[in-house]
Design an enzyme around this catalytic site. Sequence first.
Site, PDB file in Angstrom:
ATOM      1  N   HIS A  78     -43.961  81.161  57.937  1.00 25.53           N
ATOM      2  CA  HIS A  78     -44.369  80.022  57.108  1.00 25.53           C
ATOM      3  C   HIS A  78     -44.290  78.686  57.836  1.00 25.53           C
ATOM      4  CE1 HIS A  78     -40.278  78.501  55.892  1.00 25.53           C
ATOM      5  NE2 HIS A  78     -39.927  79.751  56.085  1.00 25.53           N
ATOM      6  N   ASP A  95     -36.863  76.712  61.146  1.00 21.14           N
ATOM      7  CA  ASP A  95     -37.197  77.538  59.987  1.00 21.14           C
ATOM      8  C   ASP A  95     -38.456  76.940  59.382  1.00 21.14           C
ATOM      9  OD1 ASP A  95     -37.414  78.892  57.608  1.00 21.14           O
ATOM     10  OD2 ASP A  95     -35.676  77.956  56.679  1.00 21.14           O
ATOM     11  N   GLU A 142     -43.382  79.042  51.291  1.00 19.01           N
ATOM     12  CA  GLU A 142     -42.237  79.942  51.331  1.00 19.01           C
ATOM     13  C   GLU A 142     -40.989  79.274  50.799  1.00 19.01           C
ATOM     14  OE1 GLU A 142     -38.713  82.102  52.608  1.00 19.01           O
ATOM     15  OE2 GLU A 142     -39.215  80.032  53.081  1.00 19.01           O
ATOM     16  N   GLU A 143     -40.785  78.015  51.159  1.00 18.96           N
ATOM     17  CA  GLU A 143     -39.531  77.340  50.776  1.00 18.96           C
ATOM     18  C   GLU A 143     -39.407  77.182  49.255  1.00 18.96           C
ATOM     19  OE1 GLU A 143     -37.127  77.052  52.629  1.00 18.96           O
ATOM     20  OE2 GLU A 143     -37.820  76.825  54.692  1.00 18.96           O
ATOM     21  N   ASP A 154     -39.106  85.442  59.929  1.00 19.12           N
ATOM     22  CA  ASP A 154     -38.448  84.233  59.433  1.00 19.12           C
ATOM     23  C   ASP A 154     -37.043  84.211  60.031  1.00 19.12           C
ATOM     24  OD1 ASP A 154     -37.958  81.922  58.020  1.00 19.12           O
ATOM     25  OD2 ASP A 154     -38.713  82.691  56.117  1.00 19.12           O
ATOM     26  N   HIS A 174     -31.442  75.000  57.432  1.00 17.96           N
ATOM     27  CA  HIS A 174     -31.775  74.000  56.414  1.00 17.96           C
ATOM     28  C   HIS A 174     -30.983  72.712  56.609  1.00 17.96           C
ATOM     29  CE1 HIS A 174     -34.052  76.558  53.225  1.00 17.96           C
ATOM     30  NE2 HIS A 174     -34.488  76.751  54.457  1.00 17.96           N
TER      31      HIS A 174
HETATM   32 ZN   LIG Z   1     -37.819  80.227  56.253  1.00 21.32          ZN
END
Ligand SMILES: [Zn+2]
Length: 349
Positions: free
Chosen positions: A70, A187, A221-222, A242, A322
């Site tokens: 993603h 990510d 995706e998030e 991922d 994150h």
């Molecule tokens: Zn991810």
Amino acid sequence: MTYPNSEETIKVIKDLVSIPSPSGNTNEVITWVENFLADLNVETKRNRKGGLIATIPGKDNDNHRMLTAHVDTLGAIVKEIKPSGRLKLDLIGGFRYNSIEGEYCQIETSSGKIFTGTILMHQTSVHVYQDAGKAERNQDNMEVRIDEKVHTADQVRELGIEVGDFVSFDPRVQVLPNGYIKSRHLDDKASVGILLQLIKQVATDKIELPYTTHFLISNNEEIGYGGNSNITPETVEYLAVDMGAMGDGQSTDEYTVSICVKDASGPYHYAFRKNLVELAKTNEIGYKLDIYPYYGSDASAAIRSGHDIVHGLIGPGIDSSHAFERTHISSIENTTKLIYHYLLSEMVE
Ligand SMILES: [Zn+2]
């Protein structure tokens, strides 16, 4: 057999993280990926929600494979323009306010104008606020200071800034000579870079894949529903690429490829996982098996939305996910190698 060059992959990742793309505002980065693939003469199509699909026909066209990574990232949206001329934020994706405290950001107005700012605690100055350290990092206390001479809500609106404008965070990408790459949004742009480089290798070496293979560059995706659509009825195996999550008790590291056995959605397909491990062993690829406790992927989203597929999840290990993310070129390399061999391998029986 030639693996894609990982130094080159890092350059692609650097380009990707430098294009702001919070979930909900991914057109620019998808266009970049589209152009990258067009240069390789790889055909792509967009789905309605804005993701991109590249399909490479294989020897067997009755059974398909799909791989996804993603390009959407965490971000924020303007919730409120305060009477002081500061902005209140609403977060996009799952993270904490402390991970963006002090971060430089960019505000994009609906007409495409860009302003810069800094995300700060309202009570930042220690010369004025005694409780600066103890105050809670939350929506009420955190605000954006815009780099313009604005002291009222009206002045902010005159710039063209309005509720609903997207806010993205400075990735602060650094590639170090010893192989580390530090940046926000590794990510999952690290994985997107890996997939793009693999598509490039397949295209330039004119490698015939055993199965028709779809590459879905997903863009939601998030927020939970990136890779749950555009899966052909012929698709048997669905591999989400991922990040692997690191922390206390985790076996994932920044140097190997992480193969996920289970996340918050439950175990991934057992036979598929064992195949991936076999491939890693046979080809002497550094890997780790792991469980990610608070995690869901595009593969689990696809299963949840009712697709009858064999699903798997692998990816490079990312430290402090994150938030202040970091990985190492060896993790990129091992993930690339495993996917390379996977693309050429036989399917799960
Ligand atoms: Zn991810």
